[in-house]
Design an enzyme around this catalytic site. Structure first.
Site, PDB file in Angstrom:
ATOM      1  N   ARG A  52     -18.721  19.551  13.370  1.00 48.64           N
ATOM      2  CA  ARG A  52     -18.283  19.152  11.837  1.00 48.64           C
ATOM      3  C   ARG A  52     -19.642  18.728  11.031  1.00 48.64           C
ATOM      4  O   ARG A  52     -19.687  19.190   9.898  1.00 48.64           O
ATOM      5  CB  ARG A  52     -17.499  18.063  12.000  1.00 48.64           C
ATOM      6  CG  ARG A  52     -16.019  18.555  12.690  1.00 48.64           C
ATOM      7  CD  ARG A  52     -14.864  17.507  11.972  1.00 48.64           C
ATOM      8  NE  ARG A  52     -13.714  17.640  12.762  1.00 48.64           N
ATOM      9  CZ  ARG A  52     -12.535  17.127  12.492  1.00 48.64           C
ATOM     10  NH1 ARG A  52     -12.579  16.432  11.655  1.00 48.64           N
ATOM     11  NH2 ARG A  52     -11.334  17.527  13.175  1.00 48.64           N
ATOM     12  N   SER A  88      -0.099   7.509  13.803  1.00 56.23           N
ATOM     13  CA  SER A  88      -0.382   8.776  14.005  1.00 56.23           C
ATOM     14  C   SER A  88       0.621   9.805  13.545  1.00 56.23           C
ATOM     15  O   SER A  88       1.885   9.591  13.982  1.00 56.23           O
ATOM     16  CB  SER A  88      -1.048   9.062  15.267  1.00 56.23           C
ATOM     17  OG  SER A  88      -1.320  10.531  15.403  1.00 56.23           O
ATOM     18  N   LYS A 114     -13.898  11.622   9.182  1.00 55.64           N
ATOM     19  CA  LYS A 114     -13.802  10.312   8.773  1.00 55.64           C
ATOM     20  C   LYS A 114     -14.320   9.353   9.824  1.00 55.64           C
ATOM     21  O   LYS A 114     -15.141   9.978  10.864  1.00 55.64           O
ATOM     22  CB  LYS A 114     -12.222   9.871   8.623  1.00 55.64           C
ATOM     23  CG  LYS A 114     -11.654  10.391   7.370  1.00 55.64           C
ATOM     24  CD  LYS A 114     -10.211  10.146   6.994  1.00 55.64           C
ATOM     25  CE  LYS A 114      -9.806  10.887   5.756  1.00 55.64           C
ATOM     26  NZ  LYS A 114      -8.467  10.252   5.474  1.00 55.64           N
ATOM     27  N   LYS A 129      -5.938   4.000  19.015  1.00 51.44           N
ATOM     28  CA  LYS A 129      -5.868   5.098  17.897  1.00 51.44           C
ATOM     29  C   LYS A 129      -7.065   5.733  17.751  1.00 51.44           C
ATOM     30  O   LYS A 129      -7.335   7.010  17.297  1.00 51.44           O
ATOM     31  CB  LYS A 129      -5.356   4.388  16.610  1.00 51.44           C
ATOM     32  CG  LYS A 129      -5.395   5.611  15.361  1.00 51.44           C
ATOM     33  CD  LYS A 129      -4.363   6.560  15.616  1.00 51.44           C
ATOM     34  CE  LYS A 129      -3.975   7.322  14.282  1.00 51.44           C
ATOM     35  NZ  LYS A 129      -4.866   7.713  13.386  1.00 51.44           N
ATOM     36  N   VAL A 184      -3.475   0.239   3.599  1.00 52.07           N
ATOM     37  CA  VAL A 184      -4.652   0.384   2.606  1.00 52.07           C
ATOM     38  C   VAL A 184      -5.805   0.729   3.460  1.00 52.07           C
ATOM     39  O   VAL A 184      -6.005   0.505   4.630  1.00 52.07           O
ATOM     40  CB  VAL A 184      -4.738  -1.051   1.806  1.00 52.07           C
ATOM     41  CG1 VAL A 184      -3.619  -1.697   1.124  1.00 52.07           C
ATOM     42  CG2 VAL A 184      -5.214  -2.191   2.743  1.00 52.07           C
ATOM     43  N   GLY A 198       0.819  -1.226   0.008  1.00 53.99           N
ATOM     44  CA  GLY A 198      -0.035  -0.056  -0.205  1.00 53.99           C
ATOM     45  C   GLY A 198       0.919   1.275  -0.007  1.00 53.99           C
ATOM     46  O   GLY A 198       1.457   1.709   1.210  1.00 53.99           O
ATOM     47  N   GLU A 242      -8.400  14.244  19.182  1.00 55.22           N
ATOM     48  CA  GLU A 242      -8.005  15.209  18.018  1.00 55.22           C
ATOM     49  C   GLU A 242      -9.233  16.201  17.861  1.00 55.22           C
ATOM     50  O   GLU A 242      -9.093  17.308  17.490  1.00 55.22           O
ATOM     51  CB  GLU A 242      -7.568  14.252  16.978  1.00 55.22           C
ATOM     52  CG  GLU A 242      -6.844  14.928  15.848  1.00 55.22           C
ATOM     53  CD  GLU A 242      -6.296  14.321  14.665  1.00 55.22           C
ATOM     54  OE1 GLU A 242      -7.034  14.518  13.456  1.00 55.22           O
ATOM     55  OE2 GLU A 242      -5.636  13.439  14.937  1.00 55.22           O
ATOM     56  N   MET A 266       0.818   7.827   3.018  1.00 52.59           N
ATOM     57  CA  MET A 266       1.189   7.356   4.187  1.00 52.59           C
ATOM     58  C   MET A 266       2.085   6.087   3.999  1.00 52.59           C
ATOM     59  O   MET A 266       3.255   5.962   4.875  1.00 52.59           O
ATOM     60  CB  MET A 266      -0.035   6.990   5.177  1.00 52.59           C
ATOM     61  CG  MET A 266      -0.863   8.133   5.629  1.00 52.59           C
ATOM     62  SD  MET A 266       0.074   9.050   7.116  1.00 52.59           S
ATOM     63  CE  MET A 266       0.111   7.835   8.428  1.00 52.59           C
ATOM     64  N   GLY A 267       1.818   5.097   3.334  1.00 50.32           N
ATOM     65  CA  GLY A 267       2.579   4.005   3.278  1.00 50.32           C
ATOM     66  C   GLY A 267       4.016   4.298   2.374  1.00 50.32           C
ATOM     67  O   GLY A 267       4.750   3.547   3.062  1.00 50.32           O
ATOM     68  N   ARG A 274     -39.255   8.730  34.422  1.00 54.06           N
ATOM     69  CA  ARG A 274     -39.247   7.291  33.714  1.00 54.06           C
ATOM     70  C   ARG A 274     -40.070   6.311  34.779  1.00 54.06           C
ATOM     71  O   ARG A 274     -40.681   5.537  34.116  1.00 54.06           O
ATOM     72  CB  ARG A 274     -37.731   6.946  33.875  1.00 54.06           C
ATOM     73  CG  ARG A 274     -36.797   7.439  32.886  1.00 54.06           C
ATOM     74  CD  ARG A 274     -35.355   7.091  33.127  1.00 54.06           C
ATOM     75  NE  ARG A 274     -35.240   5.921  32.464  1.00 54.06           N
ATOM     76  CZ  ARG A 274     -35.018   4.655  32.986  1.00 54.06           C
ATOM     77  NH1 ARG A 274     -34.780   4.623  34.306  1.00 54.06           N
ATOM     78  NH2 ARG A 274     -34.817   3.424  32.368  1.00 54.06           N
ATOM     79  N   HIS A 292      -7.780   8.353  20.172  1.00 54.33           N
ATOM     80  CA  HIS A 292      -6.663   9.322  19.866  1.00 54.33           C
ATOM     81  C   HIS A 292      -7.480  10.365  18.873  1.00 54.33           C
ATOM     82  O   HIS A 292      -7.269  11.502  19.002  1.00 54.33           O
ATOM     83  CB  HIS A 292      -5.363   9.017  19.328  1.00 54.33           C
ATOM     84  CG  HIS A 292      -4.445   9.981  18.566  1.00 54.33           C
ATOM     85  ND1 HIS A 292      -4.795  10.329  17.459  1.00 54.33           N
ATOM     86  CD2 HIS A 292      -3.316  10.431  18.875  1.00 54.33           C
ATOM     87  CE1 HIS A 292      -3.881  11.144  16.948  1.00 54.33           C
ATOM     88  NE2 HIS A 292      -3.028  11.302  17.926  1.00 54.33           N
ATOM     89  N   HIS A 338     -40.448   2.488  35.465  1.00 53.34           N
ATOM     90  CA  HIS A 338     -38.868   1.808  35.651  1.00 53.34           C
ATOM     91  C   HIS A 338     -38.404   1.714  36.988  1.00 53.34           C
ATOM     92  O   HIS A 338     -37.142   1.334  36.766  1.00 53.34           O
ATOM     93  CB  HIS A 338     -38.306   2.909  34.565  1.00 53.34           C
ATOM     94  CG  HIS A 338     -38.522   2.770  33.118  1.00 53.34           C
ATOM     95  ND1 HIS A 338     -38.357   1.638  32.510  1.00 53.34           N
ATOM     96  CD2 HIS A 338     -39.106   3.722  32.444  1.00 53.34           C
ATOM     97  CE1 HIS A 338     -38.862   1.868  31.191  1.00 53.34           C
ATOM     98  NE2 HIS A 338     -39.212   3.031  31.073  1.00 53.34           N
TER      99      HIS A 338
END
Length: 581
Positions: free
Chosen positions: A379, A220, A352, A274, A166, A96, A281, A100-101, A547, A277, A553
């Protein structure tokens, strides 16, 4: 396939020469020379010199703008050549070769290792080889490209170690499906993408039946981190970590207390860490963005004559020192035709899957991460550009005169005082943000029995990664003092920080709200802080009563043991429930 150019005459045959002194592909005319080896030909030095002259000619031609005929091997010739050249000498392989790869492969080679690379698209392999040839003068190791999976695997030392870079999901499964045909028991696959941790565990279980090891490794630091030293988060069998730790320790970012890599834990724990993380971020970036919005709005109203980047530069020399503060300062210095370039960027933030996964995981495990959630929501909301433009003409805010009065009443027409308050508010919010992420990691560690070391996790985030920051040292020390710390808000040193900064955070959130500046992440951080400092949450008392009213409940009481239900529409008497679900 790497092209070689001639004087315009079509070559009938291409020959490949490989020797221990070469780290690149070479195509020539002589079939005799192509069969020479150091061990069997007395004129080896003559051949080597000829080869070096050919390489020099090839490199000089590739740097010119002259157009020459391109000559390619057939697929059959390429496969035969690859198979012949695969000698099992490479320390590690990488599949890949996107940004990055490719950068990670060059990083590995630079640190003194022999690395084999392969990409489904041969042009990516060509690009990587060319880049290696341009940069390799300072490299301690070597890099070689392959054009078939079989020859790529054959080039690796046993036990073979292969990093996959990949796209997450089905592309990883497809790559493994092809790769595993050529692997043997004891070999290792490392997925270096942003993968869902359960996929990692599923693949590890499937490959274990063939005695092939599998790791999921968070990487990262973006493009520059991969090339010069990322933060690495490998998780999986300890046996697998022992196979690659020497390589990973060298290619990771280096900080004052060691390389930014550690064995995270078993299963999909590396991918999980990750993922969190990345959630942190998101929140960190949103908090900085909101503070910038306040600075920019008030600077324009007060005709501030300084440069906003100078404030971030100053912050980066103090407690807020971090990669994100540093690059914010740099961004705010870039101008186009006299105006800040950032002002010309479309205000729609991308995202993402890792941010969404973090929110889902927190909900599943019952961990509040409101600041991270607010950042993701912000976002999503930014994507509604057309609707926001339309509503900006319909929904009312605060008038200019009233805004000026608010700024004056808060003392923010003194820009130095404003900057000081924002610095404290941002620091307090960051403590809450990072605390939320670490709490989620702790809970997952308990649920999955991973036995994660949060102090070590904080340490490896100090360099290479996007959220690297000075105060990660403080987080590391907090978890060293109390390894089972449920919340950073419990640590006495962070308690002191929050007590010193909470008033500034209140003023910033309230002042921004009065001015009509959206600060969802800052506000959620303040609510998170205030919720944890409440001995009794009255809102939760009422919610439990509601509730019980509409769904029976049940509820528990502060003044006595047991579970109760009330007939609220009648007298509301508490009825003990002895067998409630």
């Amino acid at each position: 396939m790497n092209p070689f150019v001639d004087d315009g005459q079509k070559l009938s045959t291409l020959h490949y020469i490989q020797s221990s002194v070469l780290s690149s592909r070479f195509y020539g005319y002589s079939s005799t020379v192509s069969k020479c080896r150091k061990s069997s030909f007395a004129g080896y030095t003559v051949v080597k010199n000829s080869v070096n002259r050919w390489i020099s000619v090839r490199r000089s031609l590739s740097n010119t703008s002259t157009v020459f005929p391109r000559v390619f091997m057939t697929t059959q010739q390429q496969k035969a050549t690859d198979t012949e050249s695969a000698t099992g000498t490479a320390d590690i392989g990488l599949i890949g070769l996107a940004v990055m790869g490719q950068n990670l492969a060059l990083n590995i080679a630079e640190k003194g290792f022999r690395v084999s690379v392969y990409n489904r698209s041969s042009s990516k392999t060509d690009d990587t080889i060319k880049r290696f040839q341009l940069e390799h003068s300072d490299f301690l190791g070597e890099l070689e490209g392959f054009y078939s999976m079989e020859s790529f695997v054959r080039s690796l030392k046993r036990p073979r170690k292969v990093v996959i870079m990949v796209k997450a999901g089905s592309p990883v499964d497809a790559t493994i499906s092809t790769l595993e045909k050529y692997l043997e028991p004891g070999d290792l696959i490392i997925d270096g993408g942003n993968e869902w941790y359960e996929n990692t565990q599923r693949r590890a279980d499937a490959l274990s039946s063939k005695n092939v090891l599998y790791m999921g490794m968070g990487v990262s630091g973006g493009e520059e981190g991969a090339r010069h030293g990322p933060s690495l988060m490998p998780g999986g069998p300890l046996e697998a970590w022992n196979l690659v730790k020497d390589i990973l320790n060298k290619i990771a970012a280096q900080v004052d207390d060691g390389p930014c890599v550690t064995y995270i834990g078993p299963g999909g724990s590396g991918n999980y860490v990750k993922m969190v993380h990345n959630g942190i971020e998101y929140a960190d970036m949103q908090l900085i963005g909101e503070v910038y919005d306040i600075l920019r709005t008030i600077s324009q109203k007060n005709h501030f004559e300084g440069n906003l980047y100078e404030i971030f530069e100053r912050w980066n020399r103090g407690a807020l020192q971090s990669f994100l503060i540093e690059i914010t300062s740099q961004i705010l210095q870039v101008k186009e035709k006299g105006n800040l370039l950032v002002d010309k960027i479309l205000d729609q933030s991308g995202s993402k899957g890792t941010g969404m996964w973090t929110i889902q995981e927190a909900a599943k495990r019952g961990i509040p991460i409101s600041t991270i959630s607010a950042a993701l929501d912000a976002r999503y909301l930014s994507s509604f550009k057309d609707l926001r433009v339309s509503l900006s003409y319909q929904l009312h805010g605060v008038g200019a005169k009233e805004q000026n009065n608010i700024i004056s009443s808060y003392g923010w027409n003194d820009f130095e005082f404003l900057a000081s308050e924002l610095e404290k508010a941002l620091f307090a919010a960051k403590i809450c943000c990072y605390g939320q992420g670490m709490a989620l990691i702790q809970k997952a560690s308990l649920d999955e029995q991973w036995n994660l070391d949060c102090a070590e996790i904080a340490r490896i985030w100090k360099g290479g990664c996007i959220i690297r920051a000075r105060f990660l040292d403080r987080i590391k020390e907090a978890y060293k003092r109390q390894p089972n710390l449920l919340s950073l808000l419990e640590d006495e040193h962070f308690v002191e920080d929050l007590n010193n900064c909470q008033l500034a955070l209140r003023r910033v959130v309230s002042g921004a709200s009065l001015l009509g500046i959206p600060v969802p992440a800052l506000a959620s951080a303040l609510s998170y802080y205030d919720s944890f400092r409440q001995e009794i949450l009255c809102s939760s008392q009422l919610i439990q009563a509601q509730r019980d009213f509409f769904g029976a409940h049940t509820y528990k009481r502060l003044d006595k043991e047991g579970v109760f239900h009330s007939k609220w529409s009648e007298d509301g008497t508490s009825i003990p429930i002895h067998n409630s679900s």
